[in-house]
Design a protein around this motif. Structure first.
Motif, mmCIF file in Angstrom:
data_model
loop_
_atom_site.group_PDB
_atom_site.id
_atom_site.type_symbol
_atom_site.label_atom_id
_atom_site.label_comp_id
_atom_site.label_asym_id
_atom_site.label_seq_id
_atom_site.Cartn_x
_atom_site.Cartn_y
_atom_site.Cartn_z
ATOM 1 N N HIS A 13 0.732 -1.174 0.001
ATOM 2 C CA HIS A 13 0.112 -0.185 -0.040
ATOM 3 C C HIS A 13 0.985 1.376 0.063
ATOM 4 O O HIS A 13 1.671 1.559 0.960
ATOM 5 C CB HIS A 13 -0.771 -0.016 1.240
ATOM 6 C CG HIS A 13 -1.941 -1.052 1.173
ATOM 7 N ND1 HIS A 13 -3.221 -1.105 0.686
ATOM 8 C CD2 HIS A 13 -1.865 -2.312 1.718
ATOM 9 C CE1 HIS A 13 -3.750 -2.408 0.921
ATOM 10 N NE2 HIS A 13 -3.063 -3.007 1.463
ATOM 11 N N LEU A 14 0.801 1.748 -1.029
ATOM 12 C CA LEU A 14 1.810 3.102 -1.228
ATOM 13 C C LEU A 14 0.996 4.422 -0.902
ATOM 14 O O LEU A 14 1.545 5.575 -0.864
ATOM 15 C CB LEU A 14 2.323 3.155 -2.438
ATOM 16 C CG LEU A 14 3.441 2.047 -2.794
ATOM 17 C CD1 LEU A 14 4.391 2.373 -4.056
ATOM 18 C CD2 LEU A 14 4.234 1.664 -1.587
ATOM 19 N N ARG A 15 -0.364 4.247 -0.721
ATOM 20 C CA ARG A 15 -1.385 5.234 -0.227
ATOM 21 C C ARG A 15 -1.566 6.409 -1.211
ATOM 22 O O ARG A 15 -2.091 7.517 -0.706
ATOM 23 C CB ARG A 15 -0.548 5.991 0.894
ATOM 24 C CG ARG A 15 -0.569 4.884 2.067
ATOM 25 C CD ARG A 15 -1.810 4.178 2.524
ATOM 26 N NE ARG A 15 -1.553 3.412 3.747
ATOM 27 C CZ ARG A 15 -2.531 2.215 3.795
ATOM 28 N NH1 ARG A 15 -3.461 2.073 3.152
ATOM 29 N NH2 ARG A 15 -2.203 1.463 5.002
ATOM 30 N N GLU A 16 -0.732 6.615 -2.406
ATOM 31 C CA GLU A 16 -0.985 7.736 -3.169
ATOM 32 C C GLU A 16 -1.776 7.348 -4.443
ATOM 33 O O GLU A 16 -1.790 6.179 -4.867
ATOM 34 C CB GLU A 16 0.615 8.074 -3.923
ATOM 35 C CG GLU A 16 0.297 9.616 -4.594
ATOM 36 C CD GLU A 16 1.801 10.073 -5.096
ATOM 37 O OE1 GLU A 16 2.638 9.664 -4.405
ATOM 38 O OE2 GLU A 16 1.897 10.757 -6.099
ATOM 39 N N PRO A 17 -2.868 8.104 -4.756
ATOM 40 C CA PRO A 17 -3.049 9.365 -4.252
ATOM 41 C C PRO A 17 -4.131 9.611 -3.116
ATOM 42 O O PRO A 17 -4.616 8.636 -2.846
ATOM 43 C CB PRO A 17 -4.018 9.739 -5.604
ATOM 44 C CG PRO A 17 -4.614 8.679 -6.240
ATOM 45 C CD PRO A 17 -3.703 7.684 -5.816
ATOM 46 N N THR B 185 7.146 8.303 -3.841
ATOM 47 C CA THR B 185 8.650 8.513 -3.709
ATOM 48 C C THR B 185 9.300 7.680 -2.579
ATOM 49 O O THR B 185 10.167 6.960 -2.500
ATOM 50 C CB THR B 185 8.977 9.877 -3.674
ATOM 51 O OG1 THR B 185 8.648 10.764 -4.694
ATOM 52 C CG2 THR B 185 10.408 10.317 -3.580
ATOM 53 N N SER B 186 8.480 8.050 -1.527
ATOM 54 C CA SER B 186 8.952 7.317 -0.114
ATOM 55 C C SER B 186 8.785 5.729 -0.177
ATOM 56 O O SER B 186 9.427 5.356 0.066
ATOM 57 C CB SER B 186 8.376 7.905 1.008
ATOM 58 O OG SER B 186 6.857 7.646 1.078
ATOM 59 N N GLY B 187 7.652 5.299 -0.803
ATOM 60 C CA GLY B 187 7.416 3.998 -0.810
ATOM 61 C C GLY B 187 8.147 3.167 -1.850
ATOM 62 O O GLY B 187 8.654 1.933 -1.355
ATOM 63 N N LEU B 188 8.506 3.890 -2.843
ATOM 64 C CA LEU B 188 9.133 3.077 -3.809
ATOM 65 C C LEU B 188 10.789 2.965 -3.416
ATOM 66 O O LEU B 188 11.606 2.299 -3.735
ATOM 67 C CB LEU B 188 9.196 3.751 -5.492
ATOM 68 C CG LEU B 188 7.963 3.485 -5.979
ATOM 69 C CD1 LEU B 188 7.447 4.331 -7.028
ATOM 70 C CD2 LEU B 188 7.581 2.057 -6.016
ATOM 71 N N THR B 189 11.006 4.247 -2.734
ATOM 72 C CA THR B 189 12.526 4.360 -2.144
ATOM 73 C C THR B 189 12.720 3.297 -1.066
ATOM 74 O O THR B 189 13.920 2.509 -1.139
ATOM 75 C CB THR B 189 12.882 5.630 -1.517
ATOM 76 O OG1 THR B 189 12.657 6.643 -2.497
ATOM 77 C CG2 THR B 189 14.235 5.744 -1.190
ATOM 78 N N LYS C 213 2.076 5.149 -13.042
ATOM 79 C CA LYS C 213 3.017 4.248 -13.900
ATOM 80 C C LYS C 213 4.139 5.632 -14.253
ATOM 81 O O LYS C 213 5.081 5.408 -14.103
ATOM 82 C CB LYS C 213 2.623 3.823 -15.022
ATOM 83 C CG LYS C 213 1.797 2.583 -14.877
ATOM 84 C CD LYS C 213 2.729 1.505 -14.568
ATOM 85 C CE LYS C 213 3.512 0.867 -15.700
ATOM 86 N NZ LYS C 213 4.207 -0.346 -15.325
ATOM 87 N N LYS C 214 3.588 6.621 -14.863
ATOM 88 C CA LYS C 214 4.231 7.708 -15.252
ATOM 89 C C LYS C 214 5.411 8.420 -14.269
ATOM 90 O O LYS C 214 6.369 8.558 -14.497
ATOM 91 C CB LYS C 214 3.449 8.673 -16.060
ATOM 92 C CG LYS C 214 4.322 9.771 -16.697
ATOM 93 C CD LYS C 214 3.493 10.630 -17.457
ATOM 94 C CE LYS C 214 4.206 11.903 -18.002
ATOM 95 N NZ LYS C 214 3.371 13.162 -18.254
ATOM 96 N N LYS C 215 4.552 8.741 -13.086
ATOM 97 C CA LYS C 215 5.212 9.377 -12.047
ATOM 98 C C LYS C 215 6.279 8.374 -11.524
ATOM 99 O O LYS C 215 7.477 8.806 -11.189
ATOM 100 C CB LYS C 215 4.244 9.725 -10.880
ATOM 101 C CG LYS C 215 4.865 10.341 -9.786
ATOM 102 C CD LYS C 215 4.083 11.321 -8.809
ATOM 103 C CE LYS C 215 4.562 12.033 -7.648
ATOM 104 N NZ LYS C 215 3.486 12.391 -6.775
#
Lengths: 452, 311
Positions: free
Chosen positions: A60-64, A73-77, A107-109
């Motif tokens: 769960h990366l919570r965005e948006p 950014t924080s999740g994928l890092t 995907k783009k972001k």
């Protein structure tokens, strides 16, 4: 031969087994050679293990919408730090990921962030309301790899049956949070001796197994109706077309937590039913005894179960009844997790410690075979989602992780890249920490690697 | 934990898991002395002069709050009273924020009532001051159990080997949980009885039964619990008449117990539901005595946690 990065003296372990030491030359996003070569960057990897990059089928990366808990950014890092090169994000965001535009935007972001690669899951039904199916064809074109109403349970069996049928015709896997809401009621922890003593509302393990039993029958029903379409399915074009000769998974059961649920799945698979399942790091290392602390940090859905469940799940992971590890990384704010046991949200973040945790608990602590655990972090999730496996051979995609089996370090939540800086494993001394993570030959994470 | 002639005490009363029998006996003895104070014309001692006790009631309960506040005042403590009706928790402030705000006011001990199990434990971690659990969700209500034990001992003497029946909604009852914990520590044998849907799968220290006769048979004392009417809405009970038919304590059913077995109820009572109308006022009923003893017990607890020897 010339490349870009050379790992010297790395021990190679992938989902097939252990392959001894090699000098691995990386270039053009691939493994160019297993017998050395020249490169501007040389990393001394003696005593380290090189593996295919991990793939998380459930985060769960919570965005948006809930960036206060986590963002891409924080999740994928955090994922890259944990040795993950790929992950599937869950669609229970705000708004819900239920249309092609949001999938494409995510995907783009994610691509521009350039950390771990993002493979969005989209909602099975519009708004995850369990009524109208979402646009599987368009979602798939935009890059969705899975459909799920995770975060909610699929109470309407008819809608799930139609969703399975329709998603399968477009080559999309459906995954479910298998809990019967009416049996679960308001349970905030496993129902059992501990919940009775603590006076907390319990969520029985039978809420999970009863729902799995129902869903297995739905899969049988869908299979019985859909056999004439099998030919059409295999003609579906696209990136995650199923591997030749492999039966397409119809249903994936998320975060399995009970021994009984495992028994049902094991039996159904023996009968050839096209279902798969995953287990999370918390269900393999913690039990409901942790709730004696009355600390909501241990509140998660499905809840932490008993030692007998935990041992059965390890056994299932070993014998392959459980295909893969899914973190169910579920970040929340510290404030939310310091509410009381009734009000605090469910969820435990684990992306950046999942591998060290399970390597330490299962391989070091339990004698679990290393290459099997690697398989459950790499080939297993790629297989169920229709991605080709990554094996350590010349020409393979250089999405890899170099990690240290020897060095021990405690879990320090304050240093997490994730925004959720709390952990039920805080202070646990773990081995297996990733040192370098590569996505298609590009370094996305690096710490403590020795350069020559 | 070691037991000595003058036991030391934990700095909190969250439940009885950190308490041993010696410490509990000491509280009961002190309560006896407080009982004597309360019998005087001037019912006040200076023991807690200069201390400030906060009663923090996130869940409404007039009786328990008044009992604690009066207990604190009789010991000459200052009392700060906080209740949700007049608080900011309805505006989204968390329990932690509220407690941390109070902390800035120089509170020496906190008496907390809350709807969720575990908040008192969390509060103790946040505040590092004595915390007394005045009821947290379904979990614990230790001063109620202490006053029940005290009241039972007044009538029965030692509780060693005595059979105590607890009847009603056991599953959702903090009173049942704390009594099962405490009365068994004092040597009693606890039988918890209620409709199958209102019994937990297990209750440490207690035997569970759905048969009222089995529970009451030869019982030395009977404790009825309050039945929350909302249980019917959640499908746990068919109806009130159904409950009354099977589980109401009547004069006739009380005859299954030992002669003159005392009858307790933590209150507030639903008349003609848990107990047959006249029973609550009969000589067997200790309901009023429980209320009176509650004050002495709470004085004893405050005294030991604030000025008693630390463990």
């Amino acid at each position: 031969m010339k490349g870009e990065i050379l790992f010297k003296n790395a021990n190679l372990v992938d989902g097939r087994g252990e392959h001894g030491r090699a000098d691995v030359l990386i270039g053009e996003g691939r493994i160019l050679s297993l017998s050395g070569g020249e490169a501007p960057r040389v990393i001394e990897a003696a005593g380290m293990i090189l593996s295919p990059g991990f793939f998380d089928p459930h985060a769960h990366l919570r965005e948006p919408g809930q960036e206060v808990k986590e963002d891409l950014t924080s999740g994928l890092t955090a994922a890259a730090k944990g040795g993950y090169t790929d992950l599937v994000s869950m669609p229970n965001t705000s708004p819900v990921v239920d249309n092609a535009e949001i999938v494409a935007a995510l995907k783009k972001k994610a691509a521009s962030i350039g950390q771990a690669r993002l493979h969005p899951a989209a909602a099975l039904t519009q708004g995850q309301e369990g009524k109208i199916l979402s646009e599987a064809r368009l979602l798939r074109e935009a890059g969705a790899v899975m459909l799920t109403d995770d975060g909610r349970t699929n109470e309407d069996a008819g809608v799930l049956a139609q969703g399975l049928q329709y998603a399968a015709s477009w080559g999309l896997l459906v995954s479910v949070h298998a809990e019967d809401a009416s049996l679960r009621r308001g349970g905030v922890m496993n129902e059992g001796e501990v919940s009775f003593r603590l006076g907390l509302p319990g969520n029985t393990g039978f809420a999970e197994s009863a729902r799995i039993a129902r869903d297995l029958e739905i899969v049988r029903y869908v299979e019985s109706r859909g056999s004439q379409e099998a030919g059409q399915r295999s003609r579906v074009e696209g990136r995650n077309t199923q591997v030749e000769g492999q039966k397409q998974t119809l249903l994936h059961v998320q975060h399995l937590s009970t021994r009984r649920g495992l028994e049902l799945i094991r039996q159904a698979r023996a009968e050839g039913l096209p279902i798969t399942t995953e287990v999370g790091p918390h269900h393999l290392t913690l039990t409901d005894q942790s709730l004696n602390s009355l600390n909501p940090i241990f509140k998660v859905a499905p809840p932490l179960r008993t030692q007998a469940d935990l041992e059965a799940l390890i056994e299932g992971l070993l014998d392959g009844s459980i295909d893969c590890i899914g973190t169910d990384h579920a970040p929340h704010t510290q404030d939310e997790k310091e509410l009381d046991m009734l009000r605090a949200p469910f969820g435990i973040p684990s992306l950046e410690i999942c591998w060290p945790l399970l390597y330490t608990a299962l391989v070091v602590g339990h004698g679990f075979p290393l290459h099997t655990l690697i398989e459950r972090f790499t080939d297993g999730p790629r297989r169920i989602l229709g991605f080709p496996p990554i094996h350590l051979t010349e020409g393979a995609q250089a999405s890899l992780v170099l990690w240290s089996p020897g060095q021990e370090r405690p879990v320090v939540p304050q240093s997490f890249a994730s925004r959720a800086k709390f952990s039920p494993w805080a202070g646990w001394a773990l081995r297996g920490w990733p040192s370098v993570t590569l996505v298609e030959g590009r370094v996305v994470y690096e710490q403590g690697a020795v350069q020559i | 934990m070691s037991q000595s002639a003058v036991p030391s005490f934990p700095r909190h009363l969250l439940d009885f898991s950190d308490w041993n029998r010696g410490q509990v006996e000491s509280i009961l003895e002190t309560a006896q002395m407080m009982q004597e104070v309360l019998a005087r014309p001037v019912k006040k001692v200076p023991a807690l002069t200069g201390f400030t006790v906060a009663t923090v009631f996130f869940e409404p309960s007039t009786r328990t709050r008044l009992s604690f506040e009066l207990a604190a005042r009789r010991m000459s403590a200052d009392v700060l009273s906080f209740a949700t009706a007049t608080s900011s928790t309805t505006k989204g402030e968390t329990y932690r924020d509220t407690l941390r705000t109070l902390e800035q006011m120089g509170i020496d001990a906190y008496v907390i009532r809350v709807d969720a199990a575990g908040v008192c434990h969390q509060a103790y971690g946040w505040l590092h001051k004595p915390v007394i659990n005045a009821g947290d969700g379904w979990r614990a209500h230790p001063t109620q159990a202490l006053l029940d034990a005290f009241t039972l001992r007044e009538r029965l003497g030692s509780l060693e080997g005595k059979k105590i029946a607890i009847v009603g909604d056991i599953l959702h009852s903090r009173v049942a949980r704390s009594n099962a914990e405490l009365l068994t520590m004092l040597g009693a044998q606890v039988v918890a009885c209620g409709p199958a849907t209102l019994l937990p799968g297990s209750l440490p220290g207690a035997t569970l039964t759905t048969s009222l006769k089995e529970a009451l048979l030869e019982a030395d004392a009977v404790m009825a619990l309050r039945l929350q009417k909302e249980r019917m809405d959640k499908g746990l009970l068919p109806s009130l008449p159904e409950y009354i038919a099977a589980y109401q304590i009547t004069q006739e059913r009380l005859a299954w117990a030992r002669p003159l077995a005392p009858l307790l109820h933590p209150g507030p009572m639903n008349r003609d539901v848990e107990l047959e109308g006249t029973l609550a006022d009969s000589p067997q009923s200790l309901v009023e005595r429980q209320v009176a003893n509650g004050q002495a017990i709470r004085m004893a607890v405050l005294y030991h946690l604030l000025v008693g020897k630390r463990s």
